[in-house]
Design a protein around this motif. Structure first.
Motif, short mmCIF file in Angstrom:
data_model
loop_
_atom_site.label_atom_id
_atom_site.label_comp_id
_atom_site.label_asym_id
_atom_site.label_seq_id
_atom_site.Cartn_x
_atom_site.Cartn_y
_atom_site.Cartn_z
N MET A 25 0.83 -1.20 0.00
CA MET A 25 0.00 0.00 0.00
C MET A 25 0.86 1.25 0.00
SD MET A 25 -3.02 -1.08 -0.35
CE MET A 25 -3.88 0.49 -0.13
N THR A 26 2.01 1.19 0.67
CA THR A 26 2.94 2.33 0.65
C THR A 26 3.43 2.57 -0.77
OG1 THR A 26 3.67 1.94 2.92
CG2 THR A 26 5.15 3.20 1.50
N LEU A 27 3.85 1.49 -1.47
CA LEU A 27 4.37 1.63 -2.82
C LEU A 27 3.28 1.98 -3.82
CD1 LEU A 27 6.98 -1.27 -3.02
CD2 LEU A 27 7.40 1.17 -2.72
N ALA A 28 2.01 1.71 -3.48
CA ALA A 28 0.91 2.08 -4.37
C ALA A 28 0.82 3.60 -4.53
CB ALA A 28 -0.41 1.53 -3.84
N GLY A 29 1.45 4.33 -3.64
CA GLY A 29 1.49 5.78 -3.74
C GLY A 29 2.81 6.31 -4.28
N HIS A 30 3.68 5.43 -4.76
CA HIS A 30 4.98 5.85 -5.28
C HIS A 30 4.79 6.68 -6.55
CE1 HIS A 30 9.12 5.66 -6.79
NE2 HIS A 30 9.47 5.29 -5.56
N PRO A 31 5.57 7.72 -6.75
CA PRO A 31 5.38 8.59 -7.92
C PRO A 31 5.74 7.92 -9.25
CG PRO A 31 7.31 9.28 -6.64
CD PRO A 31 6.59 8.28 -5.81
N ASP A 32 6.52 6.84 -9.23
CA ASP A 32 6.94 6.18 -10.48
C ASP A 32 5.86 5.18 -10.90
OD1 ASP A 32 8.06 4.61 -12.48
OD2 ASP A 32 10.07 4.68 -11.62
N PRO A 33 5.20 5.38 -12.04
CA PRO A 33 4.14 4.43 -12.46
C PRO A 33 4.68 3.04 -12.76
CG PRO A 33 4.62 6.02 -14.21
CD PRO A 33 5.33 6.50 -12.98
N GLY A 34 5.96 2.93 -13.16
CA GLY A 34 6.55 1.62 -13.40
C GLY A 34 6.61 0.78 -12.14
N ILE A 35 6.82 1.44 -11.01
CA ILE A 35 6.86 0.72 -9.73
C ILE A 35 5.45 0.34 -9.29
CG2 ILE A 35 7.32 1.07 -7.26
CD1 ILE A 35 9.88 2.61 -8.20
N ARG A 36 4.50 1.21 -9.54
CA ARG A 36 3.11 0.87 -9.21
C ARG A 36 2.62 -0.29 -10.09
NH1 ARG A 36 2.67 6.50 -9.76
NH2 ARG A 36 1.05 6.33 -11.39
N ALA A 37 3.05 -0.29 -11.37
CA ALA A 37 2.68 -1.40 -12.26
C ALA A 37 3.33 -2.70 -11.79
CB ALA A 37 3.10 -1.08 -13.69
N ALA A 38 4.57 -2.62 -11.29
CA ALA A 38 5.27 -3.80 -10.80
C ALA A 38 4.53 -4.41 -9.61
CB ALA A 38 6.70 -3.45 -10.41
N LEU A 39 3.85 -3.60 -8.83
CA LEU A 39 3.05 -4.12 -7.72
C LEU A 39 1.97 -5.08 -8.23
CD1 LEU A 39 2.36 -1.05 -5.41
CD2 LEU A 39 3.56 -3.15 -4.77
N VAL A 40 1.39 -4.75 -9.37
CA VAL A 40 0.35 -5.60 -9.94
C VAL A 40 0.96 -6.93 -10.38
CG1 VAL A 40 -1.41 -5.81 -11.72
CG2 VAL A 40 -0.92 -3.57 -10.73
N VAL A 41 2.11 -6.86 -11.02
CA VAL A 41 2.79 -8.07 -11.49
C VAL A 41 3.18 -8.96 -10.31
CG1 VAL A 41 4.78 -8.97 -12.75
CG2 VAL A 41 3.64 -6.88 -13.54
N GLY A 42 3.63 -8.35 -9.24
CA GLY A 42 4.10 -9.10 -8.08
C GLY A 42 3.02 -9.54 -7.12
N ALA A 43 1.80 -9.10 -7.35
CA ALA A 43 0.72 -9.45 -6.43
C ALA A 43 0.48 -10.96 -6.45
CB ALA A 43 -0.56 -8.70 -6.81
N ASP A 44 0.59 -11.60 -5.30
CA ASP A 44 0.38 -13.04 -5.22
C ASP A 44 -1.06 -13.34 -4.79
OD1 ASP A 44 0.28 -12.41 -2.57
OD2 ASP A 44 2.06 -13.54 -1.99
N GLY A 45 -1.31 -14.61 -4.50
CA GLY A 45 -2.67 -15.00 -4.12
C GLY A 45 -3.17 -14.34 -2.85
N GLY A 46 -2.25 -13.77 -2.06
CA GLY A 46 -2.67 -13.14 -0.81
C GLY A 46 -2.89 -11.64 -0.94
N ALA A 47 -2.74 -11.10 -2.16
CA ALA A 47 -2.94 -9.67 -2.34
C ALA A 47 -4.39 -9.30 -2.02
CB ALA A 47 -2.61 -9.28 -3.78
N ARG A 48 -4.55 -8.21 -1.31
CA ARG A 48 -5.89 -7.85 -0.83
C ARG A 48 -6.64 -6.96 -1.81
NH1 ARG A 48 -4.51 -6.33 5.49
NH2 ARG A 48 -3.22 -8.18 5.94
N ARG A 49 -7.95 -7.00 -1.70
CA ARG A 49 -8.82 -6.20 -2.56
C ARG A 49 -8.47 -4.72 -2.46
NH1 ARG A 49 -14.13 -6.82 -4.72
NH2 ARG A 49 -15.18 -4.81 -4.93
N GLU A 50 -8.12 -4.28 -1.29
CA GLU A 50 -7.80 -2.86 -1.06
C GLU A 50 -6.73 -2.36 -2.03
OE1 GLU A 50 -6.22 0.04 2.60
OE2 GLU A 50 -6.07 -2.16 2.75
#
Length: 491
Positions: free
Chosen positions: A80-105
């Motif tokens: 959630m902290t990185l979801a507010g990072h100014p670099d969109p490439g890092i925010r996109a990487a969060l989606v790629v790295g989201a595992d089965g435990g990633a929350r709806r939030e």
């Protein structure tokens, strides 16, 4: 490394290898945090403490942070902290790295991300809740909707209808295409087929789903878009006279579709095959000087693609009735026949000895109970894949220890690479392979459980950066040598 040993030749790569070593002590991990070169291998470790993660985020070093966002073990609070990072490439990487435990939030937050590339990554993530993913069908950015159409092939019909009737050409083309990113491919609703066939951007994708009457078939066979003609050339309802017309089409892809048809007369099939091979450009066509114009170069590209497609073509109708085709002059027909699990033993033996590598390999995979060690070794030794791949037949047909030990001294380095698959390989052979002249062989032996520590340490200074990095990643590397590597790097 002894006290007088030289530092690794590829120190940066060795540090990257060390960063992935599962036995790296926590205090050494912290020392590596000061290393800001490389691509952030350290941030991908599954054992990072909360303090280390916070330290990496505070550094705000791009590759470190990007690798951290890809880390599937990253706790939710830091995501959630990185979801507010100014670099969109890092925010996109969060989606790629989201595992089965990633929350709806997390997904809800990224669904409203201002950057389209972040939302595009959400379209292809099956872990995004279906109701959230469906909202992307109304995304204001056409590229996001088009990516959703390509990625979510089994979306609810309401979503598919929205995409198939989207006002943007690119979205409709992606929703009714000849290629999708995932299987199974979607089938458009029957009531939309007339409109999809009338639309130039969806016509090619709609052909396979329609029923061909004589007028429609003629109109499609004359379409200026070669992709439409290619689809109609493969349609089971194509009238024979139009099939024969398309057998002479200027596009090699269209002719290839006719070649692959069950109802194509053999003389026509042979003529198409000969023409496809005659049009293949020379091996150096991409690098050799040429005065060809763009159209001629494009035709060469299409011809080369057709050659590759011909080599890898597999025909279900041949596999279903294989015996008439086991002696076909076309390797793709013989490979398709070899895909059958019910061939008689003499035919299996013949196809296992076929002149074509693809035929031999396919037959081996469909006659596993008839593959002895000698055949398995021969199939692997003569394996020549059409495309670059890490797989090799020995992955499916493990060789016995006595064969692996013999291969340790084989003249072919590709075969010597197999020897380390024997966990009990004699130490003298392990040492010999660790000193092999071929770097791929040395790389194969690095992880062997019987590799002496002295050899492992020596490989840290190997001239091949891949070998040196693999040695540093070895869990058996003594901590004193880990310490020396860090000290050499000033960490």
């Amino acid at each position: 490394m002894s006290d007088g040993a030289l530092p690794p030749v590829h120190l940066i790569r060795v540090l990257e290898g060390l960063a992935t070593n599962p036995m790296l002590p926590p205090d050494f991990v912290r020392r590596l945090l000061a290393h800001r070169k490389g691509h952030g291998s350290l941030a991908g470790r599954p054992d990072l403490s909360d303090g280390m993660i916070a330290e990496i985020i505070a550094m705000d070093e791009h590759w470190f942070t990007h690798s951290l966002a890809l880390n599937r073990r990253l706790p939710h609070a830091f995501r959630m902290t990185l979801a507010g990072h100014p670099d969109p490439g890092i925010r996109a990487a969060l989606v790629v790295g989201a595992d089965g435990g990633a929350r709806r939030e997390l997904f809800e937050r990224l669904l409203g991300d201002p950057d389209p590339q972040v939302r595009e990554h959400l379209t292809g993530n099956d872990r995004v809740p279906e109701d959230l993913r469906a909202r992307l069908a109304a995304d204001p950015e056409p590229g996001v909707r088009a990516t959703l159409a390509q990625s979510w092939t089994q979306a609810p019909e309401t979503v598919r209808r929205l995409l198939l009737t989207d006002p943007e050409d690119t979205v409709r083309a992606a929703a009714c295409a000849t290629y999708y990113r995932h299987l199974p491919h979607p089938v458009p609703p029957a009531d939309l087929l007339t409109a999809l066939l009338a639309d130039p951007v969806t016509r090619a994708g709609a052909v396979r789903h329609c029923t061909l009457d004589a007028g429609t078939a003629r109109r499609l066979a004359e379409d200026p878009d070669q992709h439409v003609r290619e689809e109609v050339a493969g349609h089971p309802g194509l009238p024979p006279p139009l099939r024969d017309v398309l057998a002479e089409d200027p596009s090699p892809q269209v002719r290839l579709r006719v070649f692959a048809r069950r109802d194509t007369p053999e003389p026509a099939r042979a003529a198409i095959h000969a023409r496809l091979l005659s049009e293949v450009p020379p091996r150096d066509w991409l690098t050799a000087p040429t005065d060809l114009d763009d159209d001629a170069l494009e035709q060469q590209l299409m011809s080369e693609m057709a050659r590759m497609q011909l080599r890898t073509l597999r025909l279900p109708w041949v596999t279903a009735d294989p015996l008439p085709h086991v002696d076909s002059p076309y390797a793709c027909f013989r490979a398709s026949a070899a895909g059958s699990d019910r061939l008689p033993a003499p035919v299996v033996a013949r196809l296992l000895d076929d002149e074509d590598s693809g035929v031999r390999t396919t037959m081996a995979l469909h006659a596993r109970d008839r593959i002895d060690p000698a055949t398995a070794e021969r199939i692997d030794r003569t394996y020549r894949p059409e495309k670059k791949t890490r797989w090799r037949p020995a992955d499916d047909f493990p060789l016995p220890a006595d064969v692996l030990r013999r291969l340790a001294t084989d003249p072919d380095p590709r075969m010597r690479q197999l020897a380390p698959r024997d966990p009990a390989l004699p130490v003298e052979l392990v040492r010999s392979l660790a000193a092999d002249s071929d770097p791929t062989v040395r790389h194969a032996i690095v992880a062997h459980p019987r590799l002496p520590v002295s050899e492992l340490v020596r490989l840290l200074t190997d001239p091949s950066e891949q070998v040196a990095a693999a040695a540093a990643a070895h869990p058996g590397l003594p901590t004193e040598h880990m310490d020396r590597i860090l000290t050499c790097a000033g960490l």
